[in-house]
Write a protein that holds these residues in place. Sequence first.
Motif, PDB file in Angstrom:
ATOM      1  N   LEU A  85      51.115 -12.855  73.177  1.00  0.00           N
ATOM      2  CA  LEU A  85      51.825 -11.622  73.534  1.00  0.00           C
ATOM      3  C   LEU A  85      53.169 -11.565  72.813  1.00  0.00           C
ATOM      4  CD1 LEU A  85      52.056  -9.031  75.243  1.00  0.00           C
ATOM      5  CD2 LEU A  85      53.134 -10.450  77.006  1.00  0.00           C
ATOM      6  N   ALA A  86      53.878 -12.681  72.788  1.00  0.00           N
ATOM      7  CA  ALA A  86      55.162 -12.719  72.088  1.00  0.00           C
ATOM      8  C   ALA A  86      54.978 -12.427  70.601  1.00  0.00           C
ATOM      9  CB  ALA A  86      55.827 -14.072  72.298  1.00  0.00           C
ATOM     10  N   LEU A  87      53.928 -12.972  70.000  1.00  0.00           N
ATOM     11  CA  LEU A  87      53.664 -12.708  68.580  1.00  0.00           C
ATOM     12  C   LEU A  87      53.323 -11.243  68.331  1.00  0.00           C
ATOM     13  CD1 LEU A  87      51.575 -15.884  67.673  1.00  0.00           C
ATOM     14  CD2 LEU A  87      53.901 -15.352  66.940  1.00  0.00           C
ATOM     15  N   ALA A  88      52.483 -10.676  69.175  1.00  0.00           N
ATOM     16  CA  ALA A  88      52.081  -9.277  68.996  1.00  0.00           C
ATOM     17  C   ALA A  88      53.285  -8.347  69.151  1.00  0.00           C
ATOM     18  CB  ALA A  88      50.988  -8.908  69.998  1.00  0.00           C
ATOM     19  N   LEU A  89      54.083  -8.564  70.191  1.00  0.00           N
ATOM     20  CA  LEU A  89      55.267  -7.721  70.383  1.00  0.00           C
ATOM     21  C   LEU A  89      56.307  -7.981  69.299  1.00  0.00           C
ATOM     22  CD1 LEU A  89      55.608  -7.855  74.269  1.00  0.00           C
ATOM     23  CD2 LEU A  89      54.694  -5.983  72.858  1.00  0.00           C
ATOM     24  N   GLY A  90      56.389  -9.220  68.841  1.00  0.00           N
ATOM     25  CA  GLY A  90      57.301  -9.543  67.743  1.00  0.00           C
ATOM     26  C   GLY A  90      56.933  -8.828  66.464  1.00  0.00           C
ATOM     27  N   ILE A  91      55.644  -8.742  66.191  1.00  0.00           N
ATOM     28  CA  ILE A  91      55.198  -8.024  64.991  1.00  0.00           C
ATOM     29  C   ILE A  91      55.541  -6.548  65.099  1.00  0.00           C
ATOM     30  CG2 ILE A  91      53.126  -7.264  63.758  1.00  0.00           C
ATOM     31  CD1 ILE A  91      52.046 -10.124  64.188  1.00  0.00           C
ATOM     32  N   GLU A  92      55.381  -5.975  66.288  1.00  0.00           N
ATOM     33  CA  GLU A  92      55.765  -4.570  66.476  1.00  0.00           C
ATOM     34  C   GLU A  92      57.267  -4.387  66.273  1.00  0.00           C
ATOM     35  OE1 GLU A  92      53.940  -1.733  66.830  1.00  0.00           O
ATOM     36  OE2 GLU A  92      52.223  -3.042  66.471  1.00  0.00           O
ATOM     37  N   LEU A  96      59.126  -2.036  63.616  1.00  0.00           N
ATOM     38  CA  LEU A  96      60.130  -1.050  64.027  1.00  0.00           C
ATOM     39  C   LEU A  96      61.394  -1.170  63.184  1.00  0.00           C
ATOM     40  CD1 LEU A  96      61.062   1.145  66.072  1.00  0.00           C
ATOM     41  CD2 LEU A  96      61.878  -0.732  67.518  1.00  0.00           C
ATOM     42  N   LEU A  97      61.750  -2.399  62.828  1.00  0.00           N
ATOM     43  CA  LEU A  97      62.952  -2.638  62.025  1.00  0.00           C
ATOM     44  C   LEU A  97      62.691  -2.510  60.522  1.00  0.00           C
ATOM     45  CD1 LEU A  97      64.295  -5.665  64.086  1.00  0.00           C
ATOM     46  CD2 LEU A  97      65.126  -3.294  64.138  1.00  0.00           C
ATOM     47  N   ALA A 158      46.635 -14.817  61.564  1.00  0.00           N
ATOM     48  CA  ALA A 158      46.060 -14.333  60.313  1.00  0.00           C
ATOM     49  C   ALA A 158      45.402 -12.968  60.494  1.00  0.00           C
ATOM     50  CB  ALA A 158      45.049 -15.346  59.775  1.00  0.00           C
ATOM     51  N   MET A 159      44.662 -12.785  61.585  1.00  0.00           N
ATOM     52  CA  MET A 159      43.993 -11.500  61.811  1.00  0.00           C
ATOM     53  C   MET A 159      45.006 -10.389  62.021  1.00  0.00           C
ATOM     54  SD  MET A 159      40.546 -12.472  64.018  1.00  0.00           S
ATOM     55  CE  MET A 159      41.328 -12.063  65.508  1.00  0.00           C
ATOM     56  N   VAL A 160      46.035 -10.641  62.789  1.00  0.00           N
ATOM     57  CA  VAL A 160      47.039  -9.610  63.039  1.00  0.00           C
ATOM     58  C   VAL A 160      47.780  -9.276  61.758  1.00  0.00           C
ATOM     59  CG1 VAL A 160      49.176  -9.100  64.268  1.00  0.00           C
ATOM     60  CG2 VAL A 160      47.258 -10.101  65.489  1.00  0.00           C
ATOM     61  N   LEU A 161      48.145 -10.296  60.996  1.00  0.00           N
ATOM     62  CA  LEU A 161      48.853 -10.042  59.748  1.00  0.00           C
ATOM     63  C   LEU A 161      47.984  -9.271  58.767  1.00  0.00           C
ATOM     64  CD1 LEU A 161      50.759 -13.400  59.199  1.00  0.00           C
ATOM     65  CD2 LEU A 161      51.691 -11.203  59.945  1.00  0.00           C
ATOM     66  N   LEU A 162      46.716  -9.649  58.666  1.00  0.00           N
ATOM     67  CA  LEU A 162      45.835  -8.959  57.735  1.00  0.00           C
ATOM     68  C   LEU A 162      45.556  -7.513  58.143  1.00  0.00           C
ATOM     69  CD1 LEU A 162      43.196 -11.700  56.890  1.00  0.00           C
ATOM     70  CD2 LEU A 162      44.897 -10.719  55.354  1.00  0.00           C
ATOM     71  N   SER A 163      45.573  -7.243  59.432  1.00  0.00           N
ATOM     72  CA  SER A 163      45.193  -5.905  59.872  1.00  0.00           C
ATOM     73  C   SER A 163      46.371  -4.992  60.131  1.00  0.00           C
ATOM     74  CB  SER A 163      44.351  -6.004  61.144  1.00  0.00           C
ATOM     75  OG  SER A 163      45.133  -6.546  62.185  1.00  0.00           O
ATOM     76  N   ASP A 164      47.479  -5.521  60.612  1.00  0.00           N
ATOM     77  CA  ASP A 164      48.552  -4.650  61.071  1.00  0.00           C
ATOM     78  C   ASP A 164      49.829  -4.739  60.258  1.00  0.00           C
ATOM     79  OD1 ASP A 164      47.033  -3.649  63.128  1.00  0.00           O
ATOM     80  OD2 ASP A 164      47.661  -5.197  64.541  1.00  0.00           O
ATOM     81  N   VAL A 165      50.040  -5.798  59.533  1.00  0.00           N
ATOM     82  CA  VAL A 165      51.324  -5.955  58.850  1.00  0.00           C
ATOM     83  C   VAL A 165      51.216  -5.622  57.379  1.00  0.00           C
ATOM     84  CG1 VAL A 165      53.165  -7.577  58.328  1.00  0.00           C
ATOM     85  CG2 VAL A 165      52.075  -7.621  60.561  1.00  0.00           C
ATOM     86  N   TRP A 166      50.314  -6.277  56.670  1.00  0.00           N
ATOM     87  CA  TRP A 166      50.196  -6.019  55.244  1.00  0.00           C
ATOM     88  C   TRP A 166      49.084  -5.015  55.022  1.00  0.00           C
ATOM     89  CZ3 TRP A 166      50.588 -11.732  55.652  1.00  0.00           C
ATOM     90  CH2 TRP A 166      51.901 -12.157  55.443  1.00  0.00           C
ATOM     91  N   VAL A 167      49.453  -3.772  54.848  1.00  0.00           N
ATOM     92  CA  VAL A 167      48.479  -2.720  54.590  1.00  0.00           C
ATOM     93  C   VAL A 167      48.720  -2.179  53.202  1.00  0.00           C
ATOM     94  CG1 VAL A 167      48.196  -2.073  57.004  1.00  0.00           C
ATOM     95  CG2 VAL A 167      49.965  -0.981  55.657  1.00  0.00           C
ATOM     96  N   LYS A 168      47.696  -1.638  52.596  1.00  0.00           N
ATOM     97  CA  LYS A 168      47.839  -1.058  51.247  1.00  0.00           C
ATOM     98  C   LYS A 168      48.318   0.357  51.341  1.00  0.00           C
ATOM     99  CE  LYS A 168      45.139  -3.676  48.279  1.00  0.00           C
ATOM    100  NZ  LYS A 168      44.586  -3.561  47.009  1.00  0.00           N
TER     101      LYS A 168
END
Length: 168
Positions: A85-92, A96-97, A158-168
């Motif tokens: 949960l901390a990782l998911a909210l941290g990524i959001e 946001l920033l 890895a799944m969160v980064l691949l799907s939500d952070v680094w997008v083309k």
Amino acid sequence: MLTTRRTLLYCLLPLLISFAIYAVFRSPDTIVNQVLLAFWPAKPPMLHLPQAAWFVYNLPGALWLFAFLWIGTLSASRRLTLLPLALALGIEAVQLLHFTDGTFDPLDVLFYLLALGAFAALGGLAKQTPAAVAETTTEPIMRHLSKRYKLAMAVFVAMVLLSDVWVK
């Protein structure tokens, strides 16, 4: 302690559903689908759900979080249970920033909190006493759970980064 049925139901099933949503409803340009196509040359059909964008864009993250909250219960340390949960909210927060290419979505935060609510409602936050853990497990299993937990966390990130952070 997770039983085999609970592991399948609470961990694997949500991950498989979220993966299927990505494969069938998300663009082939997403990194997750590019990785999928590298291993599976048959291109899945691309379906569209314009009236239910939350299903395509928010539900997979909540399913992943739900699954990895349950995987977090495998850790010997109860404090690590909420690490996903901390990782998911941290990524959001990073999105946001504008520290990443990803896009902040308040619906993602809402769905993460819903996943936490479902996790808690199903007993995921129930505190196990050390005696209860000792009765249900043996020492060698606890050592293996630590390795499994680390692997599961690496897969989650890895799944969160691949799907939500680094997008083309």
